[in-house]
Design a protein around this motif. Structure first.
Motif, PDB file in Angstrom:
ATOM      1  N   ASP A 181     -87.547 -50.322 -48.415  1.00 36.81           N
ATOM      2  CA  ASP A 181     -87.011 -51.055 -49.569  1.00 36.81           C
ATOM      3  C   ASP A 181     -87.501 -52.497 -49.653  1.00 36.81           C
ATOM      4  N   LEU A 182     -87.962 -53.048 -48.554  1.00 35.50           N
ATOM      5  CA  LEU A 182     -88.215 -54.489 -48.477  1.00 35.50           C
ATOM      6  C   LEU A 182     -89.283 -54.968 -49.461  1.00 35.50           C
ATOM      7  N   GLU A 183     -90.294 -54.152 -49.699  1.00 38.59           N
ATOM      8  CA  GLU A 183     -91.376 -54.567 -50.591  1.00 38.59           C
ATOM      9  C   GLU A 183     -90.902 -54.787 -52.030  1.00 38.59           C
ATOM     10  N   LYS A 184     -89.748 -54.230 -52.383  1.00 39.71           N
ATOM     11  CA  LYS A 184     -89.224 -54.369 -53.750  1.00 39.71           C
ATOM     12  C   LYS A 184     -88.405 -55.652 -53.927  1.00 39.71           C
ATOM     13  N   MET A 185     -88.204 -56.392 -52.847  1.00 45.48           N
ATOM     14  CA  MET A 185     -87.267 -57.520 -52.879  1.00 45.48           C
ATOM     15  C   MET A 185     -87.995 -58.865 -52.925  1.00 45.48           C
ATOM     16  N   GLU A 186     -88.401 -59.273 -54.112  1.00 44.80           N
ATOM     17  CA  GLU A 186     -89.133 -60.530 -54.265  1.00 44.80           C
ATOM     18  C   GLU A 186     -88.262 -61.742 -53.953  1.00 44.80           C
ATOM     19  N   TYR A 187     -86.997 -61.700 -54.342  1.00 47.48           N
ATOM     20  CA  TYR A 187     -86.137 -62.860 -54.109  1.00 47.48           C
ATOM     21  C   TYR A 187     -85.802 -63.006 -52.620  1.00 47.48           C
ATOM     22  N   LEU A 188     -85.600 -61.889 -51.939  1.00 47.91           N
ATOM     23  CA  LEU A 188     -85.407 -61.931 -50.491  1.00 47.91           C
ATOM     24  C   LEU A 188     -86.587 -62.619 -49.814  1.00 47.91           C
ATOM     25  N   LYS A 189     -87.794 -62.239 -50.204  1.00 45.73           N
ATOM     26  CA  LYS A 189     -88.981 -62.823 -49.590  1.00 45.73           C
ATOM     27  C   LYS A 189     -89.110 -64.310 -49.921  1.00 45.73           C
ATOM     28  N   ALA A 190     -88.678 -64.684 -51.132  1.00 43.00           N
ATOM     29  CA  ALA A 190     -88.694 -66.109 -51.498  1.00 43.00           C
ATOM     30  C   ALA A 190     -87.722 -66.906 -50.639  1.00 43.00           C
ATOM     31  N   ILE A 191     -86.567 -66.321 -50.326  1.00 46.61           N
ATOM     32  CA  ILE A 191     -85.575 -66.988 -49.467  1.00 46.61           C
ATOM     33  C   ILE A 191     -86.123 -67.154 -48.054  1.00 46.61           C
ATOM     34  N   VAL A 192     -86.797 -66.131 -47.555  1.00 42.74           N
ATOM     35  CA  VAL A 192     -87.399 -66.223 -46.217  1.00 42.74           C
ATOM     36  C   VAL A 192     -88.439 -67.338 -46.183  1.00 42.74           C
ATOM     37  N   TYR A 205     -86.487 -60.002 -39.411  1.00 40.69           N
ATOM     38  CA  TYR A 205     -85.858 -61.069 -40.189  1.00 40.69           C
ATOM     39  C   TYR A 205     -85.407 -60.551 -41.558  1.00 40.69           C
ATOM     40  N   GLU A 206     -86.331 -59.959 -42.306  1.00 42.24           N
ATOM     41  CA  GLU A 206     -86.020 -59.509 -43.660  1.00 42.24           C
ATOM     42  C   GLU A 206     -84.991 -58.384 -43.669  1.00 42.24           C
ATOM     43  N   LEU A 207     -85.146 -57.425 -42.765  1.00 37.66           N
ATOM     44  CA  LEU A 207     -84.247 -56.270 -42.755  1.00 37.66           C
ATOM     45  C   LEU A 207     -82.825 -56.680 -42.385  1.00 37.66           C
ATOM     46  N   ALA A 208     -82.685 -57.544 -41.390  1.00 39.92           N
ATOM     47  CA  ALA A 208     -81.353 -57.995 -40.980  1.00 39.92           C
ATOM     48  C   ALA A 208     -80.695 -58.811 -42.084  1.00 39.92           C
ATOM     49  N   LEU A 209     -81.443 -59.734 -42.670  1.00 38.73           N
ATOM     50  CA  LEU A 209     -80.880 -60.583 -43.729  1.00 38.73           C
ATOM     51  C   LEU A 209     -80.451 -59.740 -44.929  1.00 38.73           C
TER      52      LEU A 209
END
Length: 501
Positions: free
Chosen positions: A348-359, A453-457
């Motif tokens: 699912d992580l590749e679909k999360m642009e805002y999550l990646k921006a927060i990281v 990092y991304e998966l836990a957050l």
């Protein structure tokens, strides 16, 4: 007796004056080698600019760079130190002249702590370093290997979510839970099983603390007795001995398991120690892989993988608490992607642009190692028009680059939106964002760390509404930093976690 004392004091005074003159002469000679004088903050005899580092060196050096420029020549004791605080300066050091700055300076602490600096991070540039770096890149941390540990990550994150759910709205120490999450993942991936307990936590904390302590002997060799008197040498020796005993047990356990296993072709359940032992057995890299080298590489993966990832996760959640609108926007994204499932999965992580921006925004404001591991020039080189002699130690202030007002609008504000529709990344190709360094000496474990990092957050924010206890306002959350090699939040993150569903 008094004449004898007077003679002794006179001798001591003469020695100090002579030594100060010799050091001053050496520093002046060094400066004369620089054809175009670099901006340089005023320095004191003997200690140079050491007194200007303060309790937060990344902040102190940033303040000095704002006065003296993005490239400064400082002196830490008798050691010339080039300090880069801009993307342009960082690019010249880590890209344009990457090979010339590929060496690591010798350090008394890393010699003691990391098997004579025989690991990947601190070993000097040369054939040995190329071989151990290739082990990490080709065998330990390649894309396929990182993906193979997907089930370990998802299982451990699921267990942490269960623990939070069982808290029943009581106060939880999220810093502690995140530490054990990351530690368990790294342990299982690298060592084959988890290791828990206060003794283990304390050992890791002591290792990082000693590694980040100023070693006087590195910069003023004739004052190295101060490190003995302060107990630093003794602390380093004890930590190194305890970690070696721990890692020796780990290696022996793996060797015993291999002797008992009939089918040596089964590689499905291999951890990183198993892989290193296979390389050693097969002589797969063309050099004899010594026992201490195996332990040094595992120590690198274990300490760096746990400490930096854990620190970044805590900073992210802290900033989300302080910015509830950002939190709400992330929750909308993860909820939409999850589509009612019990948790977020790696696919699912590749679909999360805002999550990646927060990281990215967290790594900009809080690079795990704010002053990247020092480099050393191996030959004379010209940087931004200045002639830098061989043997000059070099620090890149990633923290200052990430807060440079010429690069970032409102640089001290947490605004993930700045990374939406923005190609800047943290993988070492964009020098405005350098949490993991760049070039030959960039961190080889970026992919390994980021997926944890991304998966836990994503899962914590998906499953829970996180708030501060006892009516504490978000703006009052303590965001103080520790003084260590890694940028940690000083106080634990104590929160209330209410299930969202």
């Amino acid at each position: 007796m008094f004449p004898l004392l007077q003679t002794y004091l006179l001798f001591l005074l003469s020695f100090i004056i002579l030594t100060s003159f010799m050091i001053s002469f050496k520093l002046i000679s060094f400066r004369l080698k620089i054809k175009k004088n670099l901006p340089s903050p005023p320095k004191l005899p003997i200690i140079g600019n050491l007194h200007q580092l303060g309790s937060s060196p990344h902040r102190s050096l940033q303040a000095l760079s704002q006065k003296h420029g993005p490239l400064m020549l400082m002196h830490f004791g008798s050691v010339p130190m080039l300090v880069a605080s801009s993307a342009e300066a960082a690019k010249e050091i880590m890209k344009t002249h990457d090979l010339k700055f590929a060496n690591r300076p010798k350090s008394r602490l890393t010699e003691t702590l990391v098997y004579g600096s025989s690991d990947i991070t601190f070993s000097p540039y040369g054939e040995y370093w190329r071989q151990v770096k290739s082990i990490a890149v080709v065998h330990l941390l390649n894309t396929a290997r990182v993906q193979s540990f997907r089930q370990v990550r998802e299982k451990e994150i699921g267990l942490m979510i269960d623990t939070i759910e069982k808290s029943h709205d009581s106060l939880i120490d999220l810093s502690d839970l995140i530490f054990w999450l990351v530690n368990n993942i790294v342990c299982k991936v690298s060592l084959g099983r988890s290791y828990q307990g206060l003794k283990f936590t304390n050992l890791l904390a002591r290792f990082v603390n000693v590694l980040g302590t100023l070693c006087v002997g590195n910069y003023i060799p004739w004052l190295s007795w101060i490190d003995r008197l302060s107990g630093l040498e003794d602390k380093a020796g004890k930590v190194a001995k305890e970690f070696d005993e721990f890692l020796e047990v780990v290696v022996k356990e793996h060797l015993d398991k291999r002797r008992k296993r009939i089918d040596h072709s089964d590689k499905d359940d291999q951890d990183l120690v198993d892989i290193l032992l296979d390389i050693q057995r097969d002589d797969a890299i063309g050099i004899a892989l010594q026992r201490d080298t195996i332990k040094a590489i595992i120590l690198d993966v274990f300490v760096a993988g746990t400490d930096t990832t854990y620190a970044s996760l805590v900073w992210s959640i802290s900033e989300l608490i302080r910015h509830p609108k950002v939190m709400e926007k992330l929750q909308l994204e993860v909820t939409e992607v999850a589509q009612g499932r019990s948790m977020i999965y790696e696919i699912d992580l590749e679909k999360m642009e805002y999550l990646k921006a927060i990281v990215k925004e967290t790594l900009r404001l809080y690079p795990p190692i704010p002053l990247l591991i020092p480099r050393e020039s191996m030959e004379d080189v010209k940087v931004m028009g200045y002639d830098i002699p061989a043997g000059t130690q070099t620090i890149v202030n990633a923290w200052a680059v990430g807060r440079d007002p010429t690069l970032w609008e409102e640089p001290d504000e947490f605004k993930p939106e700045r990374f939406l529709n923005n190609s800047i990344d943290y993988k070492g190709l964009h020098f405005e964002l350098l949490p993991f360094g760049a070039g030959r000496r960039g961190c080889p474990g970026v992919q390994f760390a980021i997926v944890i990092y991304e998966l836990a957050l994503a899962n914590v924010i998906y499953k829970f509404k996180i708030s501060l206890p006892n009516g504490v306002k978000a703006k009052d959350l303590d965001m103080g930093e520790t003084n260590s090699i890694t940028l940690h939040k000083k106080s634990p993150l104590l929160v209330m976690a209410t299930p969202r569903f």
